[in-house]
Scaffold this motif. Structure first.
Motif, PDB file in Angstrom:
ATOM      1  N   LYS A 194      66.417  52.245  88.976  1.00  0.00           N
ATOM      2  CA  LYS A 194      66.644  52.113  90.413  1.00  0.00           C
ATOM      3  C   LYS A 194      65.318  52.245  91.169  1.00  0.00           C
ATOM      4  CE  LYS A 194      69.039  54.264  94.266  1.00  0.00           C
ATOM      5  NZ  LYS A 194      70.036  55.205  94.742  1.00  0.00           N
ATOM      6  N   THR A 228      78.566  46.284  89.421  1.00  0.00           N
ATOM      7  CA  THR A 228      78.526  45.413  90.592  1.00  0.00           C
ATOM      8  C   THR A 228      77.118  44.862  90.744  1.00  0.00           C
ATOM      9  OG1 THR A 228      80.297  46.666  91.623  1.00  0.00           O
ATOM     10  CG2 THR A 228      78.968  45.275  93.077  1.00  0.00           C
ATOM     11  N   ASP A 249      74.119  47.520  91.800  1.00  0.00           N
ATOM     12  CA  ASP A 249      74.566  48.738  92.482  1.00  0.00           C
ATOM     13  C   ASP A 249      74.364  49.915  91.512  1.00  0.00           C
ATOM     14  OD1 ASP A 249      75.910  50.884  93.572  1.00  0.00           O
ATOM     15  OD2 ASP A 249      77.595  49.693  94.316  1.00  0.00           O
ATOM     16  N   ASP A 251      74.028  53.124  92.080  1.00  0.00           N
ATOM     17  CA  ASP A 251      74.792  54.351  92.333  1.00  0.00           C
ATOM     18  C   ASP A 251      76.153  54.264  91.652  1.00  0.00           C
ATOM     19  OD1 ASP A 251      72.693  55.362  93.756  1.00  0.00           O
ATOM     20  OD2 ASP A 251      73.387  54.530  95.662  1.00  0.00           O
ATOM     21  N   GLU A 252      76.743  53.076  91.715  1.00  0.00           N
ATOM     22  CA  GLU A 252      78.028  52.892  91.046  1.00  0.00           C
ATOM     23  C   GLU A 252      77.854  53.041  89.530  1.00  0.00           C
ATOM     24  OE1 GLU A 252      80.966  49.559  92.030  1.00  0.00           O
ATOM     25  OE2 GLU A 252      80.192  48.976  90.069  1.00  0.00           O
TER      26      GLU A 252
END
Ligand SMILES: Cc1cc2nc3c(=O)[nH]c(=O)nc-3n(C[C@H](O)[C@H](O)[C@H](O)COP(=O)(O)OP(=O)(O)OC[C@H]3O[C@@H](n4cnc5c(N)ncnc54)[C@H](O)[C@@H]3O)c2cc1C
Ligand SMILES: Cc1cc2nc3c(=O)[nH]c(=O)nc-3n(C[C@H](O)[C@H](O)[C@H](O)COP(=O)(O)OP(=O)(O)OC[C@H]3O[C@@H](n4cnc5c(N)ncnc54)[C@H](O)[C@@H]3O)c2cc1C
Ligand code: FES
Lengths: 287, 465
Positions: A194, A228, A249, A251-252
């Motif tokens: 990330k 995602t 995504d 965090d997901e």
């Protein structure tokens, strides 16, 4: 049944296996993985194909002991068998001459990035590798990665080797220093990927990540691995594992990786209790 | 049999089953089945109609009157042989076929009362044979020296392989998973279809001469063209419709939200209900919401219940009338305490800290019929309500799995993304045939068996001409 031809200890809790798997060896490409199940009671877990040798009919895997299954795997020795290995799964990496590619590897992510970096080098790219780990003991594949890289950097969180800090520091330095970068590939813990994506985003550099979602079948049948990407649900095992990092995504992903923490603990405790009963304290694991 | 006067038809012999209360707490088979006396008594209800209307309802044309009459005479060994002339997986079909829409629907007895319990009788003789251990093999034709590769070990592949082996061909089944059986192994739960039964039926196919290679994904480990260059003369694709469909509403990727395929695969194939003895974990919910109204939804709901849920809600956007699930399964689910919430559909999934906590639902009403002839659900605006949930299972159907199809662009698909086949089960690729769910979309075990068998005959023609 799949025979373990070779076992190697690469770092505390990190092991390499060479496994007899002629059909997989014939087909494997950088970026692909296998799903294995040790025995009848076992879970199916994905591991990247670190290397493949068609002549030896074998594939190599590198894994870190993080829970019950990898712990049990580490207790196997040369000559032992793994019940089920299926692959190669997932889409292969895109290998082309992009120009200059920066490969960023965190922890055991080095095992995932090595075959990709090697293929990119062979395709004519200038390969810059940044290898990061918490400390010097946990660095793996240093020699292998540096041998195929035009430029090679090491970072450790505690400064025990290379630059003290995280891989994004070096990457930032390269970008700011005016280094032309055509593509960045990052593999490691989700949080690290990330941050690498956040580093490249403002500069509009093409960003590839290899995601490690929880899998069961690895063939697109269950949806356990869904992630995602660009607002759409994708199945990591068949649509990935590589995706455009700027669209993921994270965090997901990190949340979904925590889905079974409680059960994983139970499983590991039970396994440890059994090991103790058998008189294995764990200290012989690396043999 | 003749003594059955048309006017006073004896009642169907009831089948013993575990009580709803007891079975909701275990994974053992619900149906306990007939004993020999019960089977003979039930078989004796058969009117032995000359025209055998029941056979019209059977996709594989089992000679029903003959096998039933053999049971009535007490010759169970001959009865199972009779069934196996047409159906090589009778212990499975006796348990999961929707007989109420097939053979039993056409039974003359049903005009006056309850139809003959053909499915239960089939189950009885198949179990009788398996338990006796005296499994007789049918005659096989001499070797043809032709090799056929069958992709997928679900009912379509198994049936096709079995028949091809009987015709003297050398058959290898390639299966992606570590275990064979397709949906029979990973989807349909133990309490409806014990895995030992599935294993034994697969053993029978192996005894017929078919070899099964697990852990091989065609399209990844091996390509279809390679099979031909390795000497296979024909290929049958029975890869099923294994890609789960999602609702595409917000919150669907929260922790605790499963596709039915994942939930059932964890529970059945990986035996997560025996965790931690088996390593694979599964979330045991207290309040479980299952979305859908088919067999898959019923199986998911009843599995969740057995995993210890306090409340299992089944959310379906039409009414019970339109549910595609077998009547018996709906009945069983209700008896066990599954709470049906019909005419409602999820609008979004609500979570706290990444975990599902509730389903926001909205009520529906039935509008005009759609292409399938079923009345279409229409949203009733402003009728939102909440259902508490810590596990959600989405069972709204499946699609064609793309793994093999992407690797073989030369195989034409139909408008719905399934493999397009001609009447003779040929695909657009020379020497490649297909059957089962990958050609029809999610259907039934017996239809998959039917297509597998017919395809075997077509492959036989292809190989020998
Ligand atoms: C495509 C892919 C490639 C991978 N390649 C490698 C590799 O080359 N080397 C390596 O060391 N690790 C790799 N991993 C991660 C590896 O699969 C997990 O570390 C392993 O499954 C942990 O299992 P465990 O029982 O030992 O630990 P557990 O205690 O069960 O789990 C520890 C953590 O690992 C993850 N995990 C657990 N079960 C699974 C599962 N079935 N599938 C995926 N992740 C899971 C979870 O996030 C969990 O919190 C890869 C993962 C993916 C998805
Ligand atoms: C939960 C559930 C309950 C059901 N209940 C009933 C019921 O009560 N009665 C009824 O009649 N029907 C029922 N059905 C439907 C029925 O099971 C299916 O219609 C039937 O199994 C389809 O058979 P098939 O052989 O076409 O495919 P499947 O059974 O899906 O088998 C396909 C096989 O192919 C393998 N495969 C896929 N791709 C590859 C590849 N590339 N390489 C190698 N192998 C591959 C898969 O792993 C799988 O094992 C149910 C289905 C489900 C999911
Ligand atoms: S792991 Fe099951 S669909 Fe990806």
């Amino acid at each position: 049944m799949f025979k373990i031809l070779k076992k190697e200890k690469l770092a505390p809790l990190v092991f390499g296996f060479e496994i007899e798997a002629p059909e997989i060896a014939r087909k494997a490409k950088p970026g692909q993985f296998v799903v294995l199940r040790i025995d009848e009671l076992g879970e199916r877990i994905p591991l990247t194909i670190y290397d493949f040798n068609e002549k030896n009919s074998s594939i190599s895997l590198i894994f870190q002991e993080v829970g019950k299954t990898t712990r049990q795997l580490a207790s196997l020795s040369r000559g032992d068998f793994i019940g089920d290995v299926v692959g190669p799964l997932g889409k292969p990496s895109e290998i082309k001459n992009f120009g200059t590619v920066v490969c960023v590897a965190g922890g055991v992510g080095a095992a995932v990035i090595f075959p990709i970096a090697r293929a990119l080098k062979k395709a004519g790219n200038r390969v810059i590798t940044i290898l990061g780990a918490r400390n010097k003991e946990l660095l793996i594949l240093e020699k292998e990665l540096s041998s195929i890289s035009d430029d090679f950097f090491i970072t450790t969180d505690d400064g025990s080797k290379g630059k003290c800090g995280v891989c994004t520091d070096i990457l930032e330095g390269l970008i700011e220093g005016g280094q032309e970068i055509n593509r960045v590939i990052a593999v490691g813990p989700a949080i690290m990927m990330k941050f690498v994506c956040e580093t490249t985003r403002p500069h509009g550099i093409k960003m590839i990540v290899s995601l490690n979602s929880i899998m069961v079948d690895g063939t697109g049948m269950c949806g356990s691995c869904r992630v995602t990407v660009g607002g759409e649900t994708k199945f990591c095992c068949v649509d990935g594992p590589e995706f455009d990092g700027h669209l993921v995504d994270f965090d997901e992903l990190m949340n979904r990786q925590k889905m079974y923490l409680e059960e994983e603990n139970t499983s590991l405790k039970e396994h440890e209790a059994k090991e103790l009963k058998k008189g294995k304290c764990g200290c012989k694991r690396d043999k | 049999m003749k003594k059955n006067n048309q006017r006073s038809i004896p009642k169907r012999v009831p089948m013993r089953e575990q009580s709803a209360k007891e079975r909701a707490l275990n994974f053992n088979e619900v149906a306990l089945g007939y004993g020999p006396e019960e089977a003979v008594a039930e078989a004796s209800r058969c009117l032995q109609c000359k025209s055998a209307p029941c056979m019209r309802g059977c996709p594989v044309e089992v000679d029903i009157p003959s096998f039933v009459s053999l049971i009535a005479e007490g010759d169970f060994d001959a009865a199972i042989k009779k069934i196996k002339e047409k159906n090589c997986l009778p212990a499975i079909c006796g348990r999961v076929c929707p007989q109420e829409n097939q053979c039993e629907k056409f039974c003359t007895l049903s005009k006056k009362g309850e139809p003959l319990a053909i499915g239960r009788l089939e189950k009885f003789v198949a179990d009788h044979e398996r338990e006796s251990g005296k499994i007789s093999l049918p005659k096989k034709k001499g070797p043809t020296n032709k090799k056929v590769a069958v992709i997928g070990s679900g009912p379509a592949g198994l049936a096709c392989a079995g028949d091809l082996a009987k015709l003297g061909h050398s058959v290898t089944i390639f299966e992606a998973l570590h275990k064979s059986g397709g949906v029979l192994a990973y989807g349909i739960p133990e309490f409806r279809l014990p895995k030992t039964v599935v294993e034994k039926e697969i053993d029978f196919i192996k005894k017929l001469g078919a070899e099964i290679k697990t852990n091989i994904v065609i399209g990844k480990t091996k390509m279809i063209d390679e099979l031909f260059s390795e000497g296979y003369d024909a290929v049958f694709l029975g890869t099923g419709a294994g890609l789960p469909r999602f609702l595409r509403v917000p919150g669907e990727n929260l922790n605790g939200v499963y596709s039915a395929n994942e939930f059932l695969t964890r529970a059945n194939l990986m035996k997560a209900y025996l965790f931690p003895k088996y390593d694979t974990p599964i979330k045991r919910g207290e309040n479980v919401v299952v979305v859908g109204g088919g067999n898959v939804a019923m199986d998911s709901a009843r599995t969740a219940l057995r995993l210890g849920a306090k409340n299992v809600y089944l959310l379906y956007r039409r009414t019970e009338e339109e549910m595609p699930a077998r009547r018996e399964e709906v009945q069983h689910a209700k008896e066990e305490g599954i709470k049906f919430r019909i005419l409602a559909t999820p609008k979004r999934f609500i979570g706290v800290d990444g975990w599902i906590t509730a389903v926001e639902c909205i009520k529906t009403r039935l509008g005009e019929p759609d292409e399938s002839g079923r009345r279409k659900p229409v949203i009733k605006e402003g009728s939102d309500f909440l259902l508490p949930a810590d596990v959600v299972i989405i069972a709204i159907g499946t699609m064609a799995n793309p793994v093999l199809l992407e690797a073989t662009p030369d195989i034409e698909l139909n408008g719905k993304g399934y493999i397009a086949v001609k009447k003779n089960f040929r695909t657009s690729k020379e020497g490649v045939f297909a059957g089962g769910d990958i050609t029809t979309g999610s259907a039934t075990v017996i239809l998959a068996i039917g297509t597998g068998k017919t395809a075997a005959l077509e492959i036989n023609n292809y190989l020998l001409t």
